[in-house]
Design a protein around this motif. Structure first.
Motif, short mmCIF file in Angstrom:
data_model
loop_
_atom_site.label_atom_id
_atom_site.label_comp_id
_atom_site.label_asym_id
_atom_site.label_seq_id
_atom_site.Cartn_x
_atom_site.Cartn_y
_atom_site.Cartn_z
N ALA A 1 0.83 -1.19 0.00
CA ALA A 1 0.00 0.00 0.00
C ALA A 1 0.87 1.25 0.00
O ALA A 1 1.97 1.26 0.57
CB ALA A 1 -0.92 0.01 1.22
N THR A 2 0.36 2.30 -0.64
CA THR A 2 1.04 3.59 -0.67
C THR A 2 0.03 4.68 -0.29
O THR A 2 -1.18 4.50 -0.44
CB THR A 2 1.63 3.89 -2.05
OG1 THR A 2 0.59 3.81 -3.04
CG2 THR A 2 2.72 2.90 -2.40
N THR B 1 -3.71 3.59 -1.63
CA THR B 1 -3.89 2.65 -2.73
C THR B 1 -3.20 1.34 -2.37
O THR B 1 -2.04 1.34 -1.94
CB THR B 1 -3.30 3.20 -4.04
OG1 THR B 1 -3.96 4.42 -4.38
CG2 THR B 1 -3.48 2.21 -5.18
N LEU B 2 -3.91 0.26 -2.55
CA LEU B 2 -3.41 -1.08 -2.19
C LEU B 2 -3.33 -1.96 -3.42
O LEU B 2 -4.31 -2.10 -4.16
CB LEU B 2 -4.33 -1.73 -1.15
CG LEU B 2 -4.02 -3.18 -0.77
CD1 LEU B 2 -2.67 -3.29 -0.07
CD2 LEU B 2 -5.13 -3.74 0.12
N GLU C 1 -5.08 -7.27 -7.67
CA GLU C 1 -6.23 -6.44 -7.28
C GLU C 1 -5.70 -5.09 -6.80
O GLU C 1 -4.77 -5.02 -5.99
CB GLU C 1 -7.00 -7.13 -6.15
CG GLU C 1 -8.27 -6.44 -5.75
CD GLU C 1 -9.40 -6.60 -6.75
OE1 GLU C 1 -10.34 -5.80 -6.70
OE2 GLU C 1 -9.34 -7.54 -7.57
N ARG C 2 -6.28 -4.03 -7.31
CA ARG C 2 -5.90 -2.68 -6.89
C ARG C 2 -7.15 -1.94 -6.42
O ARG C 2 -8.13 -1.87 -7.15
CB ARG C 2 -5.22 -1.92 -8.03
CG ARG C 2 -3.83 -2.45 -8.36
CD ARG C 2 -3.22 -1.72 -9.54
NE ARG C 2 -1.84 -2.10 -9.77
CZ ARG C 2 -1.46 -3.17 -10.46
NH1 ARG C 2 -2.38 -3.98 -10.98
NH2 ARG C 2 -0.18 -3.45 -10.62
N ASN C 3 -7.08 -1.42 -5.21
CA ASN C 3 -8.20 -0.68 -4.63
C ASN C 3 -7.65 0.54 -3.92
O ASN C 3 -6.51 0.54 -3.43
CB ASN C 3 -8.99 -1.54 -3.65
CG ASN C 3 -9.76 -2.65 -4.36
OD1 ASN C 3 -10.74 -2.39 -5.03
ND2 ASN C 3 -9.28 -3.88 -4.22
N SER C 4 -8.48 1.58 -3.83
CA SER C 4 -8.03 2.79 -3.15
C SER C 4 -9.19 3.44 -2.42
O SER C 4 -10.37 3.14 -2.68
CB SER C 4 -7.41 3.78 -4.14
OG SER C 4 -8.36 4.20 -5.10
N GLY C 5 -8.85 4.33 -1.50
CA GLY C 5 -9.84 5.05 -0.71
C GLY C 5 -9.13 5.97 0.26
O GLY C 5 -7.90 6.10 0.23
N GLU D 1 -10.25 4.43 5.72
CA GLU D 1 -10.87 3.19 5.22
C GLU D 1 -9.86 2.10 4.97
O GLU D 1 -10.14 1.13 4.26
CB GLU D 1 -11.64 3.49 3.93
CG GLU D 1 -12.79 4.48 4.10
CD GLU D 1 -13.42 4.86 2.76
OE1 GLU D 1 -12.80 4.62 1.70
OE2 GLU D 1 -14.53 5.43 2.79
N ALA D 2 -8.67 2.20 5.56
CA ALA D 2 -7.58 1.26 5.25
C ALA D 2 -8.01 -0.19 5.45
O ALA D 2 -7.77 -1.05 4.58
CB ALA D 2 -6.36 1.58 6.12
N ALA D 3 -8.63 -0.50 6.58
CA ALA D 3 -9.04 -1.88 6.84
C ALA D 3 -10.07 -2.35 5.82
O ALA D 3 -9.99 -3.48 5.31
CB ALA D 3 -9.60 -2.00 8.25
N ALA D 4 -11.03 -1.49 5.48
CA ALA D 4 -12.07 -1.86 4.51
C ALA D 4 -11.46 -2.08 3.13
O ALA D 4 -11.89 -2.98 2.39
CB ALA D 4 -13.14 -0.78 4.45
N ILE D 5 -10.46 -1.28 2.76
CA ILE D 5 -9.79 -1.45 1.47
C ILE D 5 -9.11 -2.82 1.42
O ILE D 5 -9.17 -3.53 0.41
CB ILE D 5 -8.77 -0.32 1.24
CG1 ILE D 5 -9.50 1.02 1.09
CG2 ILE D 5 -7.92 -0.59 0.01
CD1 ILE D 5 -8.57 2.23 1.17
#
Length: 305
Positions: free
Chosen positions: A249-250, A257-258, A273-277, A281-285
């Protein structure tokens, strides 16, 4: 304030524990408190078992003895390499601080040749299925061999029975051995292990407020958010040390972004898989990434289906 820090006895563990001990003393001084930190060496099962850890259900093999020593009041706090710490909470203990992360990358160590310059069939040593699979994804011709031991032991194989080894850049840096890294590997080609480069500081849940508050001043919010996302993905995937699972994650401003990757052990197939927020919301990401990968067939790549 006289404090006892529990640590493994390896050169890397004592180096990173000693560096953190210095940070604790400096933080106490800044708060107007005189503090000393004594290192208490604890031998773990991972230090005495010279066989492969892969497939032995030994997740946490390097941390259990430290935790038992902390609960037995043999020390006041302990320092772990976060990538070695199981994702489940441990009864009676709290992670009070995650300091700013060191370089999360893996590093190729050779006689000076980079990954693309190594000859066909070159032999590379690593004890990590994640590293092995991603090496084969880039260079299917490589002869990737299992390897354990401390940093000096692993580096000693270069030019003897191996053309190179892959180690964590953070470990080399903490040992003052950064010059032994021939080529830091990009986080896109060699996605790091969840939590790689970060430390976790644990105390007993009934620790004094003074100790808790002192250590908490060394927590780094952005690093904690990143490793929370990475480890939540790992937790959802229910992946142990035998599974080639990577996550990195960055943070950019208030956005996280993970990138999570599950890769087959031969390196031929991978799911990304790439997700961001927002940071909050780190745990939810992390959970979103893990569940998405499971829905796309990650269990098969991890050898569970």
């Amino acid at each position: 304030m006289n404090l006892r820090l529990g640590t493994r006895g390896s050169a890397l563990a004592t180096a990173q524990s000693g560096q953190f001990a210095d940070a604790v003393v400096a933080a106490a001084r800044e708060a107007g408190v005189e503090a000393t930190v004594e290192l208490v060496t604890v031998t773990t099962k991972g230090d005495v078992d010279r066989g492969s850890l892969v497939g032995l259900s030994q997740t946490g093999v390097f941390v259990t003895a430290l935790r038992e020593a902390l609960l037995a009041d043999d020390c006041d706090f302990i320092v772990h390499s976060l990538k070695d710490v199981p994702t489940q909470p441990y009864p009676g203990l709290d992670v009070v601080a995650i300091p700013e992360r060191e370089d999360p990358r893996d590093a190729l160590c050779t006689d000076g040749r980079t990954l693309v310059e190594l000859p066909h069939g070159a032999s590379i040593g690593t004890g990590s299925p994640r590293r092995a699979a991603q090496l084969l994804a880039v260079r299917p011709d490589l002869d990737v061999r299992p390897l354990r031991g401390n940093v000096d032991t692993r580096l000693g194989h270069i030019g003897d029975d191996l053309d190179g080894v892959v180690l964590a850049a953070a470990g080399l840096n903490r040992l003052g051995r950064a010059a032994d890294a021939t080529e830091p590997l990009s986080v896109s080609a060699m996605v790091p292990a969840p939590g790689q480069g970060a430390l976790a500081i644990e105390i007993r849940s009934d620790a004094s407020d003074a100790l808790r508050e002192l250590l908490a001043t060394l927590d780094h919010a952005a690093t904690r958010a990143c490793v929370t996302a990475e480890r939540e993905a790992l937790r959802v995937l229910d992946a142990g040390c035998a599974a080639p699972v990577a996550a990195h994650a960055t943070v950019d401003g208030d956005r996280l972004t993970l990138h999570t990757r599950v890769i087959g052990q031969d390196g031929r197939l991978a799911l990304n898989e790439r997700n961001s927020g927002v940071l909050a919301e780190a745990a939810a990401i992390g959970r979103q990434s893990g569940f998405s990968l499971l829905g796309r067939g990650a269990e098969k790549l991890m050898g569970r289906a």
